[in-house]
Design an enzyme around this catalytic site. Structure first.
Site, mmCIF file in Angstrom:
data_model
loop_
_atom_site.group_PDB
_atom_site.id
_atom_site.type_symbol
_atom_site.label_atom_id
_atom_site.label_comp_id
_atom_site.label_asym_id
_atom_site.label_seq_id
_atom_site.Cartn_x
_atom_site.Cartn_y
_atom_site.Cartn_z
ATOM 1 C CG ASP A 134 -2.254 -0.792 0.828
ATOM 2 O OD1 ASP A 134 -2.273 -1.474 -0.218
ATOM 3 O OD2 ASP A 134 -3.224 -0.740 1.608
ATOM 4 C CG HIS A 171 -4.740 0.901 -1.768
ATOM 5 N ND1 HIS A 171 -5.554 1.975 -2.039
ATOM 6 C CD2 HIS A 171 -5.180 0.392 -0.587
ATOM 7 C CE1 HIS A 171 -6.446 2.120 -1.071
ATOM 8 N NE2 HIS A 171 -6.236 1.170 -0.170
ATOM 9 C CG HIS A 209 -4.962 -4.919 4.730
ATOM 10 N ND1 HIS A 209 -5.304 -4.154 3.624
ATOM 11 C CD2 HIS A 209 -6.008 -5.760 4.942
ATOM 12 C CE1 HIS A 209 -6.495 -4.530 3.189
ATOM 13 N NE2 HIS A 209 -6.946 -5.491 3.972
#
Length: 229
Positions: free
Chosen positions: A50, A77, A188
């Site tokens: 991410d 992402h 996360h």
């Protein structure tokens, strides 16, 4: 196709450090590294993924991925960006709401450049430390025994999704751990302070959020590195 798992030999000259989700806040990350006395000549930084979305500096990610001391795994992402660039079904409204506007508005050719870089990221890394092997994935291990990880990731989309998307362990307070590792480091799900369940360390302390901070975890000690001075 990228390797599913990348292995790293021990760092015999400096520290190995893991950091939680970055989400386009590379200036903040650089400041945290400076406060921790990070030395790019000897230290290595491992990211749980991410890297982009939500923050104002997502387009800097290619510069960071080119750094020889920066090693990331693929987060959810990055997974969304790859699928969006390929024209796979993605809820664009939800993607934009979760920080993807920077990517959606890029020219098509530029989106493909980022997506290709993200597709080269492995889903997992393992690092040898003096005290034992440490694994890194974005969200969670899809297997109870790390020795079965590559096999599982290769065969099952559900395993790959779990590695990038699952919140089950944290939400269920599952302390069973992952065999075959000294520790597994994940991000996360934002937490106020690092959470350890079994041998799984959750370190996304919201460095990308207004009131959060980046936790820099020393992989040799499994302790957060305090700021210098």
């Amino acid at each position: 196709m990228s390797a599913l798992l990348v292995r790293h030999e021990p760092n015999r000259h400096g520290r190995d450090i893991a950091v939680g989700d970055i989400h386009g806040h590379f200036t903040r990350l650089r400041a945290a590294l400076d406060r921790a006395g990070f030395d790019p000549a000897t230290d290595r930084l491992f990211s749980v993924g991410d890297l982009v979305d939500r923050g104002p500096e997502s387009e800097q990610v290619l510069d960071w991925l080119a750094l020889p001391w920066f090693h990331a795994v693929r987060g959810n992402h990055e997974d969304i960006a790859i699928r969006y660039a390929k024209g796979n079904p993605v809820d664009q409204t939800s993607y934009i709401a979760n920080g993807g506007a920077w990517f959606v508005t890029l020219p098509l050719a530029r989106r493909r450049v980022y997506a290709e870089a993200f597709a080269c990221l492995p889903l997992a890394r393992e690092i040898e430390t003096p005290a034992g092997r440490v694994g890194i994935v974005h969200a969670d291990s899809p297997v109870r025994d790390w020795s079965r990880l590559t096999w599982s990731l290769r065969l099952w989309r559900a395993a790959r999704d779990r590695a990038m998307w699952s919140r089950d362990r944290l939400q269920g307070e599952n302390a069973s751990g992952v065999a075959g590792l000294r520790a597994l480091v994940v991000g996360h799900t934002p937490v106020d302070d690092p959470v350890v369940l079994g041998n799984v360390h959750h370190i996304d302390t919201g460095g990308w959020m207004p009131d959060g901070r980046f936790t820099l975890l020393d992989l040799a000690t499994l302790q957060a590195i305090p700021p210098m001075g």
